[in-house]
Design a protein around this motif. Structure first.
Motif, short mmCIF file in Angstrom:
data_model
loop_
_atom_site.label_atom_id
_atom_site.label_comp_id
_atom_site.label_asym_id
_atom_site.label_seq_id
_atom_site.Cartn_x
_atom_site.Cartn_y
_atom_site.Cartn_z
N GLU A 148 70.09 57.97 105.01
CA GLU A 148 69.44 57.02 105.94
C GLU A 148 68.16 57.60 106.54
OE1 GLU A 148 68.79 54.70 109.71
OE2 GLU A 148 68.95 56.83 109.36
N THR A 151 65.48 57.96 103.95
CA THR A 151 64.86 56.71 103.52
C THR A 151 63.84 56.22 104.54
OG1 THR A 151 66.91 56.24 102.34
CG2 THR A 151 65.37 54.43 102.54
N VAL A 152 64.01 56.59 105.81
CA VAL A 152 62.99 56.29 106.82
C VAL A 152 61.66 56.94 106.40
CG1 VAL A 152 62.27 56.76 109.21
CG2 VAL A 152 64.62 56.02 108.73
N HIS A 155 60.21 55.31 103.09
CA HIS A 155 59.53 54.04 103.35
C HIS A 155 58.13 54.28 103.92
CE1 HIS A 155 59.04 49.87 104.66
NE2 HIS A 155 58.87 50.27 105.90
N ARG A 158 55.75 55.51 101.22
CA ARG A 158 55.39 54.40 100.32
C ARG A 158 54.34 53.48 100.95
NH1 ARG A 158 58.55 52.27 96.16
NH2 ARG A 158 58.79 50.23 97.13
N THR A 180 59.48 63.67 105.32
CA THR A 180 58.16 63.15 104.97
C THR A 180 57.40 64.15 104.10
OG1 THR A 180 58.09 61.86 107.00
CG2 THR A 180 55.97 62.34 105.95
N TRP A 183 58.63 64.00 100.52
CA TRP A 183 58.19 62.80 99.80
C TRP A 183 56.70 62.83 99.52
CZ3 TRP A 183 62.03 61.17 97.45
CH2 TRP A 183 63.26 60.88 98.04
N ALA A 286 55.25 52.74 110.29
CA ALA A 286 56.46 52.45 109.54
C ALA A 286 57.66 52.54 110.45
CB ALA A 286 56.60 53.44 108.38
N TYR A 289 63.19 50.84 106.92
CA TYR A 289 63.19 50.85 105.46
C TYR A 289 63.50 49.48 104.91
CZ TYR A 289 67.47 52.19 107.86
OH TYR A 289 68.46 52.30 108.79
N GLU A 293 65.01 50.50 98.88
CA GLU A 293 64.55 51.89 98.94
C GLU A 293 65.70 52.90 98.98
OE1 GLU A 293 60.21 51.06 100.99
OE2 GLU A 293 61.94 51.37 102.29
N ALA A 297 65.61 56.32 96.84
CA ALA A 297 65.67 57.64 97.49
C ALA A 297 66.85 58.45 96.97
CB ALA A 297 65.76 57.47 99.01
#
Ligand SMILES: [Zn+2]
Ligand SMILES: [Zn+2]
Length: 344
Positions: A148, A151-152, A155, A158, A180, A183, A286, A289, A293, A297
């Motif tokens: 979770e 995925t924050v 997102h 992205r 972050t 990613w 942001a 999510y 996603e 992820a």
């Protein structure tokens, strides 16, 4: 059954609930692990009203019961908490803005019609079946419980418009900043610089693949200038979530660069508009999510491009939650991500 709820400033209470049964379109999930989020820490520090359904919103577990209308899950399925896909019938969906579905948004903030009366610091939780996603079979339960917050960050990156080869700065090396950073690397940044005052967290950033980890202020300014012909970073991700950090992020960006706001400050932030205009800074922000996603992820955690394990610093039982929140709220904690195991 008891669930732990943050009910005021520095206060965690064990509240008794009836053993859950699933709604017709709902499932009951037996929780294996639930992570402690920065949002939980903020609620514990501030005592501001806190919706009980999101008190513990980073969980994984196993479906133990399902409603009569649920077709896509069965008892024994491993699942993680997610947000619902677009409903198709709210105002936003009917206007063609399915990625802004109001029902999905409400499920994210724990206010959908099937929102439970407590969060994941409990043995079991009843939720809408649309809100869970099957766990990638390559993931451990500990990894699954960290999807979770992962995925924050996924997102946000992205949305941020990063380009292959960019010089990227990530402010803050808590779980969201470290996520972050990973990613941003996976998205093709040329150089990734983490700015973080805590030495232990800087070391963790390097272990997880940051090219540089540096203290904020003069050391960060100097390093970014040195790496960018004195111009500044192409893109800066703000993951500190404190008011001062918003302008600090723009200060590190080059003219024509970008800033992506992820950290959620709970007070107004002072900015210097002139510097934003002179730099013609592009801003993205942001929150949370999209349903799709989570699978994306998980796939990239499964193949090793994203590592959750080094961020998992300890596991506690529900009875350890109060002490853990107190430690995390102190500002001097050596913890990164604490997982609560309600079976302990
Ligand atoms: Zn959270
Ligand atoms: Zn909708």
């Amino acid at each position: 059954m008891f669930a732990a709820l943050i009910t005021g400033k520095g206060t965690v209470e064990m509240v008794e609930f009836a053993d859950p049964t699933p709604a017709p379109k709902g499932v009951v999930v037996d929780i294996s692990f639930c992570g402690i989020c920065g949002t939980d820490i903020h609620a514990y520090q501030s005592g501001k009203p806190y919706h009980p359904a999101i008190c513990g919103h980073e969980w994984a577990g196993v479906v133990s019961a399902k409603g009569a209308e649920v077709k896509s899950f069965t008892e024994g399925d491993r699942v993680i908490v997610a947000t619902a896909p677009a409903c198709g019938s709210c105002e936003a969906c009917r206007a063609g803005q399915a990625d802004r579905c109001q029902v999905a948004f409400l499920s994210m903030i724990g206010r959908d019609p099937l929102a439970p009366a407590h969060g994941g610091f409990a043995q079991r939780i009843p939720v809408a079946a649309a809100r869970v996603v099957k766990t990638n079979t390559a993931l451990t339960e500990q990894q699954a419980a960290m999807v979770e917050p992962t995925t924050v960050a996924f997102h946000a990156v992205r949305r941020s418009g990063i380009h292959l080869g960019d010089i990227a700065v990530v402010q803050g090396a808590g779980p969201i900043g470290l996520g972050t950073m990973q990613w941003v690397k996976a998205a093709g940044a040329g150089v990734v610089i983490v700015v973080e005052p805590n030495e232990q967290r800087r070391a963790l950033a390097i272990e997880l693949g940051a090219h540089y980890a540096v203290e904020p202020g003069e050391p960060a300014d100097q390093l970014v200038k040195q790496l960018s012909h004195g111009l500044g970073a192409d893109i800066v991700y703000e993951c500190v979530g404190r008011p001062f950090a918003v302008q600090a992020a723009v200060d590190l960006a080059r003219r024509g660069g970008s800033m992506c706001l992820i950290g959620l400050a709970d007070q107004d932030a002072a900015i210097t508009p002139g510097s934003w205009l002179i730099k013609e800074i592009s801003v993205t922000s942001a929150l949370a999510y999209m349903h799709e996603e989570f699978e994306m992820a998980m796939g990239m955690i499964a193949d090793g491009r994203f590592r959750t394990e080094p961020m998992h610093s300890s596991t506690i039982g529900i009875d350890g939650l109060d002490a853990a929140l107190s430690d995390l709220a102190s500002g001097t904690s050596t913890q990164t991500k604490i997982l609560v195991d309600p079976r302990l």
